[in-house]
Design an enzyme around this catalytic site. Structure first.
Site, PDB file in Angstrom:
ATOM      1  N   ASP A 166       0.867  -1.185   0.000  1.00 45.69           N
ATOM      2  CA  ASP A 166       0.000   0.000   0.000  1.00 45.69           C
ATOM      3  C   ASP A 166       0.901   1.232   0.000  1.00 45.69           C
ATOM      4  O   ASP A 166       1.540   1.545   1.021  1.00 45.69           O
ATOM      5  CB  ASP A 166      -0.898   0.011   1.237  1.00 45.69           C
ATOM      6  CG  ASP A 166      -1.983  -1.054   1.189  1.00 45.69           C
ATOM      7  OD1 ASP A 166      -1.768  -2.091   0.533  1.00 45.69           O
ATOM      8  OD2 ASP A 166      -3.039  -0.865   1.816  1.00 45.69           O
ATOM      9  N   LYS A 229      -7.045   3.334  -3.354  1.00 42.37           N
ATOM     10  CA  LYS A 229      -7.457   3.315  -1.949  1.00 42.37           C
ATOM     11  C   LYS A 229      -7.684   4.744  -1.484  1.00 42.37           C
ATOM     12  O   LYS A 229      -6.928   5.649  -1.843  1.00 42.37           O
ATOM     13  CB  LYS A 229      -6.371   2.636  -1.125  1.00 42.37           C
ATOM     14  CG  LYS A 229      -6.574   2.619   0.373  1.00 42.37           C
ATOM     15  CD  LYS A 229      -5.416   1.903   1.051  1.00 42.37           C
ATOM     16  CE  LYS A 229      -5.469   2.035   2.572  1.00 42.37           C
ATOM     17  NZ  LYS A 229      -4.300   1.370   3.216  1.00 42.37           N
ATOM     18  N   LYS A 265     -10.400   0.110  -2.430  1.00 39.99           N
ATOM     19  CA  LYS A 265     -10.237  -0.097  -0.991  1.00 39.99           C
ATOM     20  C   LYS A 265     -10.563   1.179  -0.227  1.00 39.99           C
ATOM     21  O   LYS A 265      -9.762   2.105  -0.195  1.00 39.99           O
ATOM     22  CB  LYS A 265      -8.807  -0.543  -0.662  1.00 39.99           C
ATOM     23  CG  LYS A 265      -8.557  -0.777   0.833  1.00 39.99           C
ATOM     24  CD  LYS A 265      -7.142  -1.271   1.090  1.00 39.99           C
ATOM     25  CE  LYS A 265      -6.850  -1.378   2.577  1.00 39.99           C
ATOM     26  NZ  LYS A 265      -5.466  -1.874   2.845  1.00 39.99           N
TER      27      LYS A 265
END
Length: 329
Positions: A166, A229, A265
């Site tokens: 991430d 995300k 996400k």
């Protein structure tokens, strides 16, 4: 009681990873988002109960498989990470699964997400479970460090066994409209990830407008992101339905143009089963049931699993258990 939870293993196996595409600045400049329209649409999500009774329990079990079980605290320790991994191996009490008729099904979170420092601890603790480890990298949460340092951190996390990375974008690039710089950096991060999947954290609460969020989403996808995300969870404004709608519609547009399916996400502030059901309903209505699979949708959450477990027990007994009956760590 026996519930039906769709097995997504085959779909994940045939999923085509985003190869990345040249930066199309004309496409980026065409992107416009109408905030008022987005707010009206988002307001319809959760205004009515989407699923009830056994169907709701099935959706909550499905939600567990899409959680990135996360600990990203300044006081994290190897012991805390080990306890989190133990919970990931057994996310729901055995007696609850037995009563639901799901004792023999694989109900496990999508990943365990930790700082780079704890990747090797998590990998060791999850050995044999099939649960991947995700690492937050690139100077999380601010993203402000020399690019060489950030790439080295990605490479170190991959070397230690992280299967997902991430990364954090530099929000200033978006605010300046420096799309080439953002594209080049994310592309370099994707290369450093190798076979590990890359989730690009936009820090949407700091990007000022929905149009900025949409453009940043597109640039990251063109650069090869596997997921986009919302947040680090450390911003003042984290995931919400309006921003989610913006990003999801960019994912849909990207899929229409390229044929490539990108994951989404939401992260930060998603703490209850009700929250999870709203986001799942949004995904289903905007992208279809097909997107409700771990390789295309994840929740970034730490306390969500506790509430889901309480709701499952309530569905069986009619009573809410005390939190200590579903301890996280």
């Amino acid at each position: 009681m026996s519930l039906k939870v769709v097995d997504a293993t085959h779909s994940e196996a045939v999923h085509q990873r985003n190869p990345g595409y040249p930066l199309d600045l004309d496409w980026v400049e065409r992107v416009r988002m109408n905030r008022s329209a987005l707010e009206r649409r988002a307001g319809t999500i959760g205004a009515r109960r989407t699923v009830k009774k056994d169907y709701q329990l099935a959706w909550l079990l499905k939600a567990i498989t899409m959680i990135d079980l996360t600990t990203l605290n300044a006081d994290d320790t190897p012991g805390r990470v080990e306890r989190l991994c133990a919970k990931a191996r057994n996310p729901i009490r055995r007696d609850i699964l037995d009563q639901l008729g799901m004792a023999n099904r694989r109900i496990l979170p999508g990943a365990v997400c930790v700082y780079h420092t704890f990747v090797s601890t998590a990998v060791k603790s999850l050995e044999g479970s099939g649960i991947p480890v995700a690492a937050v990298s690139t100077a999380f949460p601010h993203g402000l460090a020399p690019v060489e340092t950030k790439i080295a951190e990605i490479e170190a996390s991959v070397k230690d066994g992280a299967k997902e990375i991430d990364i954090v974008i530099e929000r200033g690039m978006v605010l300046r409209g420096d799309w080439q710089a953002l594209y080049d950096q994310v592309k370099a991060f994707r290369k450093a990830c190798g076979d590990a999947h890359i989730k690009t954290i936009l820090g949407t609460g700091e990007l000022a407008t929905q149009t900025n969020i949409a453009k940043a989403s597109l640039v990251c996808m063109l650069a090869g992101a596997d997921f986009i995300k919302t947040s680090t969870g450390k911003e003042k404004v984290n995931a919400n339905l309006v921003t989610s709608l913006t990003m999801i519609r960019m994912i849909r547009w990207f899929a229409e143009e390229t044929g490539i399916e990108i994951g989404y996400k939401p992260a930060g502030g998603i703490a209850t089963a009700g929250d999870a059901l709203k986001y799942m309903a949004l995904m289903k209505e905007e992208l279809g049931t097909h997107w409700l699979q771990p390789h295309l949708f994840r929740f970034g959450a730490s306390s969500l699993l506790t509430d889901i477990e309480r709701q499952l027990e309530h569905g069986l007994t009619g009573h809410y258990a005390a939190d200590y009956r579903q301890p996280m760590v």
